[in-house]
Design a protein around this motif. Sequence first.
Motif, mmCIF file in Angstrom:
data_model
loop_
_atom_site.group_PDB
_atom_site.id
_atom_site.type_symbol
_atom_site.label_atom_id
_atom_site.label_comp_id
_atom_site.label_asym_id
_atom_site.label_seq_id
_atom_site.Cartn_x
_atom_site.Cartn_y
_atom_site.Cartn_z
ATOM 1 N N ALA A 205 0.829 -1.326 0.151
ATOM 2 C CA ALA A 205 -0.034 0.093 0.018
ATOM 3 C C ALA A 205 0.875 1.398 0.058
ATOM 4 N N LYS A 206 2.114 1.029 0.405
ATOM 5 C CA LYS A 206 3.139 2.399 0.519
ATOM 6 C C LYS A 206 3.710 2.626 -0.758
ATOM 7 N N VAL A 207 3.857 1.675 -1.592
ATOM 8 C CA VAL A 207 4.631 1.644 -3.167
ATOM 9 C C VAL A 207 3.541 2.766 -4.123
ATOM 10 N N GLN A 208 4.215 3.661 -4.617
ATOM 11 C CA GLN A 208 3.659 4.326 -5.552
ATOM 12 C C GLN A 208 4.583 4.444 -6.766
ATOM 13 N N VAL A 209 3.884 3.641 -7.921
ATOM 14 C CA VAL A 209 4.839 3.529 -8.991
ATOM 15 C C VAL A 209 4.300 4.665 -10.091
ATOM 16 N N THR A 210 5.114 5.382 -10.958
ATOM 17 C CA THR A 210 4.322 6.081 -12.077
ATOM 18 C C THR A 210 4.779 5.757 -13.342
ATOM 19 N N ASP A 211 4.293 6.104 -14.310
ATOM 20 C CA ASP A 211 4.479 5.535 -15.818
ATOM 21 C C ASP A 211 5.908 5.680 -16.108
ATOM 22 N N ALA A 212 6.564 6.553 -15.847
ATOM 23 C CA ALA A 212 7.908 6.855 -16.331
ATOM 24 C C ALA A 212 8.669 5.790 -15.375
ATOM 25 N N LEU A 214 7.813 2.724 -14.592
ATOM 26 C CA LEU A 214 7.630 1.604 -15.217
ATOM 27 C C LEU A 214 8.237 1.505 -16.457
ATOM 28 N N GLU A 215 8.458 2.668 -17.251
ATOM 29 C CA GLU A 215 8.981 2.644 -18.413
ATOM 30 C C GLU A 215 10.541 2.288 -18.219
ATOM 31 N N LYS A 216 11.283 3.114 -17.048
ATOM 32 C CA LYS A 216 12.538 2.954 -17.080
ATOM 33 C C LYS A 216 12.886 1.636 -16.790
ATOM 34 N N PHE A 217 12.011 0.995 -15.837
ATOM 35 C CA PHE A 217 12.248 -0.440 -15.487
ATOM 36 C C PHE A 217 12.069 -1.331 -16.559
ATOM 37 N N TYR A 218 11.414 -0.914 -17.323
ATOM 38 C CA TYR A 218 11.116 -1.853 -18.772
ATOM 39 C C TYR A 218 12.448 -1.805 -19.672
ATOM 40 N N GLN A 219 12.737 -0.707 -19.654
ATOM 41 C CA GLN A 219 13.893 -0.311 -20.348
ATOM 42 C C GLN A 219 15.240 -1.006 -19.902
#
Length: 311
Positions: A205-212, A214-219
């Motif tokens: 519940a404390k983790v907040q992930v942005t689209d950026a 996620l994109e960085k992690f994917y790359q």
Amino acid sequence: MFDTIRNNSKILMGLLVVLIIPSFVLFGVDGYSNMSDRGVVVAKVGDIEITQQEWDAMHQQEVDRIRASAPNLDAKLLGSAEARYASLERMVNDRLIAVAAEKQLLVTSDQRLANYLQQDPSIAGLRGPDGKLDMDRYRQLAASQGMTPEMLEARVRRDLSNQQVLASLQASAVASQRQTDSALQAYLQRREIQIQRFEPATFAAKVQVTDADLEKFYQTQTDRFRSPESADVEYLVLDAAALAKNIQLPEQDIKTYYEQNLQRLSGQEQRRASHILINAGKDAPAAEREKARAKADGLLADVRKDSKSFA
């Protein structure tokens, strides 16, 4: 002499019976017993001999017991030389323990045998509601092992006597000081430990992930999300020569097809003509005209001959 034997045949038969039967009773019975085939002796423990027949029977019993507990076991392993030798070694050990029990006069009493049989689960289940042993089921239990109730009790009595030999050996073992200290230390030791649990649900519940993010992690982790390249290929091979080998056309079908498609298969009629000119003028002498005529007749005969050969 022969008349004397014939006239006194009954007396002679009685005399032979008197001479033969006692000798057979005195000497023949023992020899007959010794002649009984007990098999080749393969091992000897004290005065006890183990024959080939006893060895085979013991090994077969062990094979049947193992197959009952492990039906999928390879039969070749049970019939190997190593397995047969292991059966013989167990027989020697059992006979050796039996000899030791006999020499030490370790005899199982009837009371101990009765107490053991009463505590045996396989036999305790044979008792009825009144507590009495069902003798019919007891006989069936012994028969399932190839024995009578008396033979089963004798085997249990022998096993209990042999256990006394092993119990005396086990009781005579003395632990060393180091073994004693290790056992006592393990028993008297006291240890304190602390446990800290990290549950993922507590931090989700404390983790907040942005689209950026996620994109960085994917790359940076592209290889983890990449699937191996694959292709589905389907093809059909049409081989006229291979198909023609499997086709069989009857002559009648070919003839019928030809008659039905006669106009399409037949071409326009064509004829070829050729001639040979042998010149003989009207004014030529008769001998020359006859020579020309004979030459023409010869050529005509040759043409007819060639036509017949071609046909």
